[in-house]
Write an enzyme that holds these catalytic residues in place. Structure first.
Site, PDB file in Angstrom:
ATOM      1  N   ASP A  18       0.832  -1.219   0.000  1.00  0.00           N
ATOM      2  CA  ASP A  18       0.000   0.000   0.000  1.00  0.00           C
ATOM      3  C   ASP A  18       0.863   1.265   0.000  1.00  0.00           C
ATOM      4  O   ASP A  18       0.486   2.286   0.581  1.00  0.00           O
ATOM      5  CB  ASP A  18      -0.937   0.027   1.213  1.00  0.00           C
ATOM      6  CG  ASP A  18      -1.746  -1.248   1.382  1.00  0.00           C
ATOM      7  OD1 ASP A  18      -2.140  -1.823   0.358  1.00  0.00           O
ATOM      8  OD2 ASP A  18      -1.978  -1.666   2.532  1.00  0.00           O
ATOM      9  N   GLU A 237     -11.126   0.023  -4.199  1.00  0.00           N
ATOM     10  CA  GLU A 237     -10.526   0.527  -2.967  1.00  0.00           C
ATOM     11  C   GLU A 237      -9.244   1.280  -3.324  1.00  0.00           C
ATOM     12  O   GLU A 237      -8.966   1.576  -4.468  1.00  0.00           O
ATOM     13  CB  GLU A 237     -10.225  -0.625  -2.000  1.00  0.00           C
ATOM     14  CG  GLU A 237      -9.229  -1.635  -2.533  1.00  0.00           C
ATOM     15  CD  GLU A 237      -8.929  -2.767  -1.569  1.00  0.00           C
ATOM     16  OE1 GLU A 237      -9.524  -2.802  -0.470  1.00  0.00           O
ATOM     17  OE2 GLU A 237      -8.101  -3.627  -1.906  1.00  0.00           O
TER      18      GLU A 237
END
Length: 494
Positions: A18, A237
């Protein structure tokens, strides 16, 4: 050999997915969540940070733990820290935005330096003190991304799993100077897959969802007229936000998960239009060296952002190891922003931040492989039948120890790219219960340039062969043909 940089650019035992890169001063800092080798769920570790000088992306430094999951007052002892982002506030301090799992609100921590020890600061809230995400009708907050301009901070959040009619899409919220208070309530800027429809259909469906939710303040439906353009690449997302010139780039993971897409607008909270794919962590969509739909690595969830570092742009993303979803590692590739603002999809490579191809001589660890697949039955998602996978010996924090296991008949392992010059011998360090040969190629389905016999060995041993690799910048592929199962630790080019 000269110092080089590989993918992943952090140590082989480090699992920071991420990744959000940000340049502060003369260094680039990467903020991400924190997995573990052989982890049982996502994001089990505390937040750590790595940084490098902007003029030397081969010199990454571990900054240590910057925030612990037990520092949030809402922590009940069972929650983990999901993907964060950091921005510099109008007061010069650095603000870390994150969401704990099992809750739907955004937490904020603050620090005087980019990679120092952050302290809990508060929760994003409406003017009446209600936390964003807690009010009746609010969609849960997830994967916060932030961009500060002057006294205003734009917060981007959202999760819209496939066919989830209660999650309209990605949201943009405007925060005030205190970095916590909502000044402009959330608007949905990019649709989830249930709402990537023509304007009237999208608006009707979204308003019906809000009616069912009984929200006291239905979300503003920004840019509904653009939503049909997101079909097949709808929001899932992983929001990330950047501004280049006068254009805002909203980067996100789409409904197929493995790709990072982007949308563009001149307005930070409205007008976003789908623009394309920047990177896929299994190279689906890339046709430069194989069929566009053929996956050549594990594909699964993806998250990252791009940053301009010393005059060049790079996209950061993560790959999957250990044959699971829970041991992810950050990688990066150079990208080009064209004169019209568009970004072409880039290949995943082994040499990402190196500034060019790797030296075509010397010894390399197998864990820098960017391609691992079964040509007869390639699997797009983690855990595919028979696929090779990257693992490690020892614990996280030990010396470099990654290698590849589960190499069976028909498995291909690939590395890109090398600048070959006068290579006449290749050695593979292998072990395992195998009896067969590794075929050497510079294209995954190209001519065989040589073979290396692989026989039964309990311990790491080198097997080598003479081979003539044509000079120039090329990939390197090893395809195993034979019985049993083999492991690959490293290879040598002479």
């Amino acid at each position: 050999m000269k110092k080089q940089c590989f993918n992943p650019y952090m140590p082989s035992w480090e699992y920071v997915p991420d990744g959000e890169p940000h340049v502060f001063g003369d260094r680039v800092y990467v903020f991400g969540s924190h997995d573990e080798f052989n982890g049982c769920v996502f994001c089990t570790g505390d937040y750590v940070c790595y940084s490098a000088p902007v003029n030397d992306l081969k010199d990454w430094r571990y900054e240590g733990v910057i925030y612990k999951k037990n520092q949030d007052p809402a922590q009940d002892g069972r929650m983990v820290l999901y993907a964060p982002d950091v921005t510099q506030g109008p007061d010069g301090r650095y603000y870390l935005y994150y969401v704990l799992d099992k809750v739907g609100f955004v937490s904020v921590a603050v620090c005087d330096t980019p990679a120092g020890k952050y302290e809990f600061y508060g929760y994003v809230h409406y003017k009446d003190g209600t936390r964003l995400g807690d009010r009746k009708g609010d969609m849960p907050q997830f994967d916060p991304a932030v961009l500060t301009e002057g006294d205003v901070t734009y917060l981007y959040t959202g999760f819209s799993g496939n066919h989830m009619t209660d999650r309209i899409g990605a949201m943009a919220t405007v925060l005030g100077k205190d970095m916590l208070t909502v000044e402009k309530e959330p608007s949905v800027i990019v649709p989830g897959d249930c709402y990537a429809l023509p304007e009237k259909e999208a608006e009707a469906a979204a308003l019906e969802q809000q009616k069912r939710a009984g929200g006291t303040n239905p979300y503003v439906l920004a840019s509904v007229e653009n939503w049909a353009g997101f079909k097949d690449h709808a929001f899932f997302e992983a929001p990330s936000i950047r501004k280049v010139g006068d254009t805002y780039y909203f980067v996100y993971s789409s409904q197929v998960m493995h790709e990072l897409c982007y949308a563009m607008s001149k307005n930070p909270t409205d007008g976003f239009k789908y623009a394309g794919v920047i990177v896929s962590n299994c190279d689906v969509g890339i046709s430069s060296y194989k069929d566009a739909l053929m996956p050549t690595a594990y594909g699964a969830n993806n998250h990252g952002g791009f940053e301009k570092i010393n005059g060049k742009y790079y996209i950061f993303y993560h790959r999957h190891t250990n044959g699971t979803w829970y041991s992810r590692q950050d990688c990066a590739e150079p990208i080009e922003i064209a004169s019209d603002g568009s970004i072409a999809q880039v290949e995943i490579t082994s040499c990402g931040l190196n500034g060019g191809a790797l030296e075509g001589k010397g010894e390399y660890s197998a864990y820098i492989a960017c391609n691992m697949f079964m040509a007869e039955k390639p699997s797009m998602y983690v855990g595919g039948e028979g696929c090779p996978k990257i693992v490690q010996d020892g614990r996280d924090g030990d010396e470099e120890n990654g290698y590849i296991v589960n190499i069976k008949d028909g498995a291909t392992v690939g590395f890109k790219y090398f600048d070959f010059k006068d290579v006449h011998e290749i050695g593979l360090t292998v072990r395992g219960y195998g009896w067969g040969n590794f075929e050497i190629r510079t294209e995954w389905n190209g001519p065989v340039l040589g073979t290396i016999k692989c026989d039964y060995t309990n311990f790491w041993e080198e097997r080598k062969t003479t081979v003539k690799i044509p000079d120039g910048i090329k990939a390197l592929y090893f395809t195993y043909k034979g019985g049993g199962v083999v492991q690959l630790q490293k290879f040598r080019l002479d």
